[in-house]
Scaffold this active site. Sequence first.
Site, PDB file in Angstrom:
ATOM      1  CE  LYS A 116     -21.076  -8.023   3.614  1.00 45.70           C
ATOM      2  NZ  LYS A 116     -20.412  -6.757   4.027  1.00 45.70           N
ATOM      3  CG  ASN A 139     -24.591 -10.546   6.217  1.00 47.46           C
ATOM      4  OD1 ASN A 139     -24.828 -10.784   7.383  1.00 47.46           O
ATOM      5  ND2 ASN A 139     -23.996  -9.428   5.831  1.00 47.46           N
ATOM      6  CG  HIS A 184     -17.219  -5.916  11.370  1.00 48.24           C
ATOM      7  ND1 HIS A 184     -18.395  -5.523  11.964  1.00 48.24           N
ATOM      8  CD2 HIS A 184     -17.513  -6.155  10.059  1.00 48.24           C
ATOM      9  CE1 HIS A 184     -19.362  -5.534  11.060  1.00 48.24           C
ATOM     10  NE2 HIS A 184     -18.847  -5.905   9.899  1.00 48.24           N
TER      11      HIS A 184
END
Length: 438
Positions: A116, A139, A184
């Site tokens: 990303k 981010n 995660h």
Amino acid sequence: MSAYQGKNVVIIGLGLTGLSCVDYFLARGVTPRVMDTRLTPPGLDKLPETVERHLGSLNDDWLLAADLIVASPGMALAHPSLSAAAEAGVEIVGDIELFCREAQAPIVAITGSNGKSTVTTLVGEMAKAAGVNVGIGGNIGLPALMLLEPGRELYVLELSSFQLETTSSLKAVAATILNVTEDHMDRYPFGLQQYRGAKLRIYENATTCVVNADDALTMPVRGADERCISFGIDVGDYHLNRQQGETWLRVKGEKVLNVKEMTLVGQHNYTNALAALALADAAGLPRASSLKALTTFTGLPHRFQLAWQHNGVRWINDSKATNVGSTEAALNGLQVDGTLHLLLGGDGKSADFSPLRRYLDGDNIRLWCFGRDGALLAGLRPDVAVQTGTMEQAIQRLAGQLQPGDMVLLSPACASLDQFKNFEQRGEIFTRLAKELG
């Protein structure tokens, strides 16, 4: 524009993002309160004296008395203190939600387990090449609220699953989930579908959804609809065309760019380029300037970056590979003439390493495993694995075995925080050791 006057606002988490939230509210005549579970969080020295702060823990009284809580992406919504506030009817948002309520220009939104940052930066470069006043961040780079300024014509945001959890006002002109692989899992106790659910929020109210034809998990819940365009390796509206030893980027049947003209290498980067091109097209950027940007973009640091080359040995810094999917992307289709010395290790964040096994066959591979989950990683192929305490010890041992044609690849499949400050520091140390020992 949103009115927050007279509201009791509490910001959880300082750092650059927290400070951007403080500045945002102060500029609107609201003095928020700030809390951070760290005693000396980064940015504390820049917090104005007038702002009340609570450090070292969460302050439940403040949270329950708040009208609005702005939570850091690092703060799990499942935390008992946040759950209690939500049950009491307190609105909980993140900085991206504040940004989306305010932004006046179209937004290209990008998420995914891997790639990303590269795709976000690429779309930003395509916009710049077209002369568009673009704000790039989220981010990566600058927090979104720091991008708000008059005259902006486009925003390109990288968004994490954590940021998407607290965002409901995003209406992207083009949105993508590049891929979904385990990451995660410590934050998503209900597994991969819970993590995917957070990512899928990016498609809500999007004009165009750019989906990965090779990854069904990137499709909207009800499957592909008329908003969707696709990219993929061999299939999709945007795909790779491979004939007579040549590889082209192809859009709806038309060859648009030979990958030889790109500085980026590797199949995963070619598909990143396709995704970026699809997003840029959907956002109305001229194709010619987008293709020009693809020929000049050299990639991001610590992402499959050639760190050093000497005596026919290539040292590749892919320290940003902090999860299994990212390492899979690096190994998929990788060509090495000699032996691949693969450095794996760190904190695996409870991930399942077994998907890596299929890339570790053959005689021309050695695994060098270190850090917290070194033993688990060495177990993938014990016959070719060496376990050391640290990355430096691994590099010192492998350096004496290198032959022309070999590759040393740091693509750790793990977070770095067990032994390093961040993945950047891990990559910098790898690069320094490559130059000293290679």
